[in-house]
Scaffold this active site. Sequence first.
Site, mmCIF file in Angstrom:
data_model
loop_
_atom_site.group_PDB
_atom_site.id
_atom_site.type_symbol
_atom_site.label_atom_id
_atom_site.label_comp_id
_atom_site.label_asym_id
_atom_site.label_seq_id
_atom_site.Cartn_x
_atom_site.Cartn_y
_atom_site.Cartn_z
ATOM 1 N N ASP A 266 41.602 9.468 38.889
ATOM 2 C CA ASP A 266 42.190 8.726 37.772
ATOM 3 C C ASP A 266 43.681 9.001 37.599
ATOM 4 O OD1 ASP A 266 39.885 7.375 37.089
ATOM 5 O OD2 ASP A 266 39.229 8.890 35.669
ATOM 6 N N GLY B 178 33.486 1.683 32.351
ATOM 7 C CA GLY B 178 32.582 1.835 33.482
ATOM 8 C C GLY B 178 31.637 3.004 33.303
ATOM 9 N N ARG C 241 45.589 3.150 32.622
ATOM 10 C CA ARG C 241 46.337 4.094 33.457
ATOM 11 C C ARG C 241 47.589 3.437 34.047
ATOM 12 N NH1 ARG C 241 43.282 8.358 31.966
ATOM 13 N NH2 ARG C 241 41.080 8.124 32.394
ATOM 14 N N ARG D 127 29.763 11.509 27.146
ATOM 15 C CA ARG D 127 28.519 12.234 27.405
ATOM 16 C C ARG D 127 27.999 12.935 26.160
ATOM 17 N NH1 ARG D 127 31.211 11.593 32.008
ATOM 18 N NH2 ARG D 127 30.156 11.613 34.048
ATOM 19 N N ARG E 158 43.473 -0.427 41.961
ATOM 20 C CA ARG E 158 44.635 0.388 41.589
ATOM 21 C C ARG E 158 45.590 0.652 42.750
ATOM 22 N NH1 ARG E 158 41.937 4.676 37.358
ATOM 23 N NH2 ARG E 158 41.988 3.309 35.537
ATOM 24 N N LYS F 143 38.208 0.449 40.530
ATOM 25 C CA LYS F 143 38.466 0.949 39.177
ATOM 26 C C LYS F 143 38.677 -0.252 38.248
ATOM 27 C CE LYS F 143 38.204 5.457 39.386
ATOM 28 N NZ LYS F 143 37.351 6.205 38.441
ATOM 29 N N LYS G 5 37.821 11.947 27.753
ATOM 30 C CA LYS G 5 37.026 10.720 27.660
ATOM 31 C C LYS G 5 35.637 10.911 28.269
ATOM 32 C CE LYS G 5 38.682 6.830 29.585
ATOM 33 N NZ LYS G 5 37.816 5.899 30.345
#
Length: 429
Positions: free
Chosen positions: A316, A95, A389, A28, A347, A343, A23
């Site tokens: 993550d 984000g 997640r 990018r 989390r 996050k 991801k």
Amino acid sequence: MSSTTLQYKQPSLQGDITVPGDKSVSHRSIMFGSIAKGKTTVSGFLLGEDCLNTIDCFRKLGVDIEVDGTNVTINSPGIDQWTEPAEVLYTGNSGTTTRLMLGILSGTNLHTIMTGDASIGKRPMRRVADPLRLMGAQIAGRDNGQYTPLAIQGGRLNAIDYTMPVASAQVKSAILLAGIRAEGTTIVREHEVSRDHTERMLHQFGANVTVDNGVVTLEGGQQLTGTHVNVPGDISSAAFFLVAGALTAGSRIVLNNVGINETRNGIIEVLQNMGANMSIASNGENTAEPTATITIETSHLTATVVEGAIIPRLIDEIPVIALLATQAAGKTIIKDAEELKVKETNRIDAVVNELKKLGANIEATEDGMIIEGPTPLHGASLKTYGDHRIGMMGAIAALIAEGEVTLDDADCIAVSYPTFFEHINNILK
């Protein structure tokens, strides 16, 4: 949003999986390909909602982007020739898109407005906006730019020498992306090195950038040139199947083309420290991002401590590491992970609350959690908080839980892994 009920009766997992593209690298690739003048091609692109929102933002800026499966072609006139969008740029749940776009847009000659979903509306943005303002960026938003919607009036930027207060690849990347357009030499200093996909991609697109012992130096006023980007498999997605293979009886899973960038591979180190039955075969260093084939089998695990410099390399993956720890013998301690609080949701609280529902012996701390294992898990109704997640953690927990596990919003998993349940079903035996 609809609930999904999962029940697996003593399954084993056998087979090969090629996880979706990374991801972070996918985001990018679109950003750099759009900034650069000319043609950029991307293979292995992640067709998740977050990354598709990134494409949509740049299309609104006048960049021609064609998607053919996981192959993407970008034809850009270069950042100087972007057009001012009539519409608000919508970043969804991402984000990465929101924060990195702040750096990119600050150095244009455009006025733009950016917003995301309800979750993004609660996530802190001043950690990015404040250093960008030191460069001369004009950013306005709720609570002095802390929350979206954000308005950016692009203009002239000056380089800064900035020491990172916390390890954050998003903040670092936003500063570097602004630094491409700034006058002078931008320097970013890190105490603990965060993921380095931006630095690697700057090299790929022809930028003059140096990295030395946590110090990144970038000359301003550079023109990037279109190139080819090969996106590796996302190790953050692979992590869920690495844990599934280790915890599920009679299992052997082979994961192909997984990115093993050393700033992202903390999950591998944790599994090794816990005694996982795992092997890694490198695919060589012939791409900007190193990859490997990883094989994981059912494992007898022991507890470990996850702390310090490894945290940015697995931030993550902590939800699924916590699940892993519920089945390891002893007390696993996760600390120095305050970043989890900002996050997609908090989390720390989310992981502890949901694993407790399943019967885990787990307690939250100020900067992490403590998990005692091994503990048998049972069925429960879980809340995903709209966080992909947390949703995947719950689905993997269902593989080893007695009884039904219900997820209130399994659709959120599509943000990063649209084929997640299909891949589980493909290897169920």
